[in-house]
Design a protein around this motif. Structure first.
Motif, short mmCIF file in Angstrom:
data_model
loop_
_atom_site.label_atom_id
_atom_site.label_comp_id
_atom_site.label_asym_id
_atom_site.label_seq_id
_atom_site.Cartn_x
_atom_site.Cartn_y
_atom_site.Cartn_z
N SER A 303 3.99 16.97 -0.50
CA SER A 303 2.97 16.20 0.20
C SER A 303 3.08 14.74 -0.20
O SER A 303 2.92 14.40 -1.37
CB SER A 303 1.57 16.74 -0.15
N PHE A 304 3.33 13.87 0.78
CA PHE A 304 3.44 12.44 0.52
C PHE A 304 2.50 11.70 1.45
O PHE A 304 2.54 11.87 2.67
CB PHE A 304 4.86 11.94 0.73
N ARG A 305 1.62 10.90 0.85
CA ARG A 305 0.68 10.11 1.64
C ARG A 305 0.79 8.65 1.26
O ARG A 305 0.63 8.29 0.10
CB ARG A 305 -0.75 10.59 1.39
N CYS A 306 1.08 7.83 2.27
CA CYS A 306 1.18 6.40 2.05
C CYS A 306 0.51 5.70 3.23
O CYS A 306 1.10 4.86 3.90
CB CYS A 306 2.64 5.98 1.91
N SER A 307 -0.73 6.07 3.48
CA SER A 307 -1.47 5.57 4.63
C SER A 307 -2.31 4.36 4.26
O SER A 307 -2.74 4.20 3.12
CB SER A 307 -2.38 6.68 5.18
N ALA A 308 -2.52 3.49 5.26
CA ALA A 308 -3.36 2.29 5.08
C ALA A 308 -2.90 1.46 3.89
O ALA A 308 -3.68 1.11 3.01
CB ALA A 308 -4.83 2.70 4.93
N THR A 309 -1.62 1.13 3.87
CA THR A 309 -1.07 0.39 2.74
C THR A 309 -0.40 -0.92 3.16
O THR A 309 0.37 -1.50 2.40
CB THR A 309 -0.05 1.25 1.97
N ARG A 310 -0.63 -1.36 4.39
CA ARG A 310 -0.16 -2.66 4.89
C ARG A 310 1.37 -2.77 4.92
O ARG A 310 1.93 -3.86 4.76
CB ARG A 310 -0.74 -3.80 4.05
N ILE A 311 2.03 -1.67 5.10
CA ILE A 311 3.50 -1.68 5.13
C ILE A 311 3.97 -2.01 6.54
O ILE A 311 3.55 -1.40 7.51
CB ILE A 311 4.07 -0.32 4.68
N GLY A 312 4.88 -2.98 6.64
CA GLY A 312 5.43 -3.40 7.92
C GLY A 312 6.77 -2.77 8.22
O GLY A 312 7.13 -1.71 7.68
N SER A 313 7.54 -3.44 9.05
CA SER A 313 8.79 -2.88 9.54
C SER A 313 9.82 -2.65 8.43
O SER A 313 10.38 -1.56 8.29
CB SER A 313 9.39 -3.80 10.61
N ASP A 314 10.07 -3.68 7.62
CA ASP A 314 11.09 -3.55 6.57
C ASP A 314 10.72 -2.46 5.57
O ASP A 314 11.56 -1.63 5.19
CB ASP A 314 11.28 -4.89 5.85
N GLY A 315 9.49 -2.49 5.12
CA GLY A 315 9.04 -1.46 4.19
C GLY A 315 9.05 -0.08 4.82
O GLY A 315 9.38 0.92 4.17
N GLY A 316 8.68 -0.02 6.10
CA GLY A 316 8.68 1.25 6.82
C GLY A 316 10.07 1.84 6.93
O GLY A 316 10.27 3.05 6.79
N VAL A 317 11.06 0.99 7.18
CA VAL A 317 12.45 1.45 7.26
C VAL A 317 12.91 1.98 5.90
O VAL A 317 13.49 3.06 5.81
CB VAL A 317 13.38 0.31 7.73
N ALA A 318 12.62 1.22 4.85
CA ALA A 318 13.03 1.65 3.50
C ALA A 318 12.37 2.96 3.11
O ALA A 318 13.02 3.87 2.56
CB ALA A 318 12.66 0.56 2.48
N LEU A 319 11.09 3.09 3.41
CA LEU A 319 10.37 4.31 3.07
C LEU A 319 10.89 5.49 3.89
O LEU A 319 11.07 6.60 3.36
CB LEU A 319 8.88 4.09 3.34
N SER A 320 11.14 5.27 5.17
CA SER A 320 11.65 6.33 6.04
C SER A 320 13.00 6.84 5.55
O SER A 320 13.26 8.05 5.53
CB SER A 320 11.77 5.83 7.49
#
Length: 547
Positions: A303-320
């Motif tokens: 279970s991984f939750r990283c909601s409402a953390t102000r992550i944009g495109s670059d961070g989203g790509v890295a996290l994905s």
């Protein structure tokens, strides 16, 4: 951490205590909603309620308890209302516990820990979180923690949430915790310095950290402490000594880039982590890079939750991309970030690596049609077992509907589908509703509110769910459904196997409104106003599952 401490001060009244103001009643409902939908010892034992269900329970409980206390007060009209207030507080606490014991009736949000461990008997748990929120002084700390000092005590789990420790109380708690740290396996010290000045709060954290250093914990919750980097580093000794953590909660903690970096540095091993929750922080793209590093080192995450953390495109790509190593993931919650299309495309490439995924929360990510279509195509192949899918608020319109419909056709285990706050209109509704008609016997909730739907789209969704045995809630609020359309929806539900109880509120529906015509939509305008024309489209809609 440095928020005002007036929440803990005794409330004074100039005339009488009853009845409470409307604002006080609303505040109580909000507080109960939080308690029913946030991790605690009790919720982990009986089950966690989703925010919507928690709010409904909270409103019901408050109304019942208010009515009971008001009747009590009327029998003593010359009193100051103190006994009514006591009854009001006592009954709300009692009914909240009853609501938790009853457990969730709908699919909940992924806020409950996912764990394979058996629950321990109650006599191994010391939970101080009950009762009103208050400052803890030294004498009270000694009394409350007294059970831990008894010879032969077998406490393995402690929860100090909702009680605020100052320096004196922490100095009492420190030696006691140190004496039992070798037997502790679960520690919840979320929200335990509220209202304290920053310097004092940091000192309290250091005392607790030092006392618990070297404990072998599987569960640690340090949420709701406004940590920031200073707070994270105040827990250095505790964090550095943990090599067996299975669940870590760092929610609503002001986790910035620097704080995320500190966490990544201080926790020596995350290989055993099954649950990692970062909800409601200020992580941003830069901080997301450090969270991604932690994720890469956590191959056993469920279970991984990283909601409402102000992550944009670059961070989203890295996290994905980092999530590709978490092949045992069952629940993924990335809601309310600024991912955009590129991060959506990156996520679509990762999803096929997550064959055990059961719940996926992707609302409010700005995915748009391109990102949603890519994700739908990936899920169609890799996640037919999905039970929860939330993609609200992603600017999806009818162009994405065919890919989404094919994906939904493959998901025969689906229990909850949320498509709210998009722009499907009737054309998109026709296609998606058709994909839900056959099978989907476990479907319980469908939310298509605020989608510019009119009469026909509403009818189609009603038909899709009218005969499903487990179905419990249809939300078509916030649309442009005519009065005749609403009546037809009700007739369809009554003619099927479901009663009108499954139909959600319609207070935000605008029967006289019309959806805006967008330049990028290729719609049959005549068909929008002609039900027969739209119904004919159903004959040409065929959603097939790939072999």
């Amino acid at each position: 951490m440095d928020s005002p401490g007036q929440d803990f001060q005794p409330r004074t009244f100039s005339i009488k205590l009853w009845p409470p103001s409307e604002n006080t009643r609303l505040t109580l409902v909000e507080r109960m909603t939080k308690n029913l939908s946030t991790e605690s010892i009790f919720s982990r034992k009986y089950g966690l309620l989703g925010k919507e269900e928690a709010h409904e329970n909270a409103k019901r409980i408050e109304q019942l308890c208010f009515a009971s206390a008001d009747e009590h007060f009327k029998k003593e009209p010359d009193g100051d209302g103190s006994s009514a207030v006591q009854l009001y507080a006592k009954e709300t606490s009692k009914m909240m516990l009853e609501a938790l014991k009853k457990g969730p009736s709908m699919t909940t949000e992924p806020e409950a820990p996912v764990t394979d461990a058996l629950l321990l008997p109650c006599d191994t748990t010391l939970d101080l979180s009950g009762g009103k929120r208050a400052f803890i002084e030294a004498d009270e700390a000694k009394e409350l923690l007294g059970p831990l000092t008894k010879p032969g005590s077998s406490y393995k789990r402690i929860c100090f949430s909702n009680r605020s420790f100052g320096i004196d109380a922490a100095n009492v708690a420190g030696p006691i915790l140190e004496s039992v740290k070798d037997q502790l396996t679960e520690v919840d010290i979320s929200d335990f310095v509220a209202g304290r000045p920053e310097d004092e709060a940091l000192d309290v954290m250091r005392i607790f950290s030092k006392a618990l250093e070297g404990s072998v914990l599987r569960y640690l919750n340090i949420s709701d402490n406004a940590l920031g980097e200073k707070g994270v580093r105040a827990f250095s000794e505790l964090l550095k000594s943990q090599v067996n953590l299975e669940e870590l909660y760092v929610m609503n903690d002001g986790i910035s880039e620097e704080a995320a970096k500190a966490l990544s540095e201080l926790i020596p091993s995350t290989e055993k982590l099954k649950v990692l929750h970062f909800h409601n922080n200020m992580t941003g793209d830069e901080g997301a890079m450090y969270v991604a590093e932690m994720v890469k080192r956590s191959p056993n995450l469920k279970s991984f939750r990283c909601s409402a953390t102000r992550i944009g495109s670059d961070g989203g790509v890295a996290l994905s991309e980092a999530l590709g190593t978490c092949t045992r993931l069952k629940k993924l919650d990335l809601r309310d970030n600024l991912f955009g299309v590129d991060a959506g495309l990156a996520l679509s490439k990762t999803l096929p690596e997550l064959p055990d995924l059961v719940e996926l929360y992707l609302s409010d990510l700005n995915l748009e049609n391109k990102g949603m279509v890519a994700i739908a195509n990936a899920l169609k192949q890799s996640a037919p077992q999905l039970e929860v899918l939330e993609v609200a608020g992603n600017e999806i319109n009818a162009k994405a509907a065919p890919a989404l419909a094919e994906c939904l056709t493959a998901m025969q285990s689906l229990r909850k589908l949320t498509l709210a706050e998009n722009e499907l209109k009737d054309d998109g509704a026709l296609i998606i509703a058709k994909s839900l008609e056959d099978g989907h016997t476990d479907l319980k909730e469908l939310d298509v509110s605020t989608n510019m739907l009119q009469r026909v789209g509403a009818r189609c969704f009603a038909r899709a769910v009218a005969n499903k045995p487990a179905f419990a809630q249809l939300n078509i609020n916030g649309n442009f459904i005519s009065e005749e359309g609403i009546d037809e929806v009700k007739d369809i539900l009554k003619a099927g196997k479901k009663s009108l109880d499954v139909l959600g509120p319609l207070d935000e529906n605008d029967p006289d409104g019309e959806p805006d015509d967008g330049d990028d939509e290729e719609e049959d305008e005549d068909a929008q106003d002609n039900e027969d024309g739209l119904e004919l489209k159903l004959q040409n809609v065929k959603v097939e599952q790939d072999d």
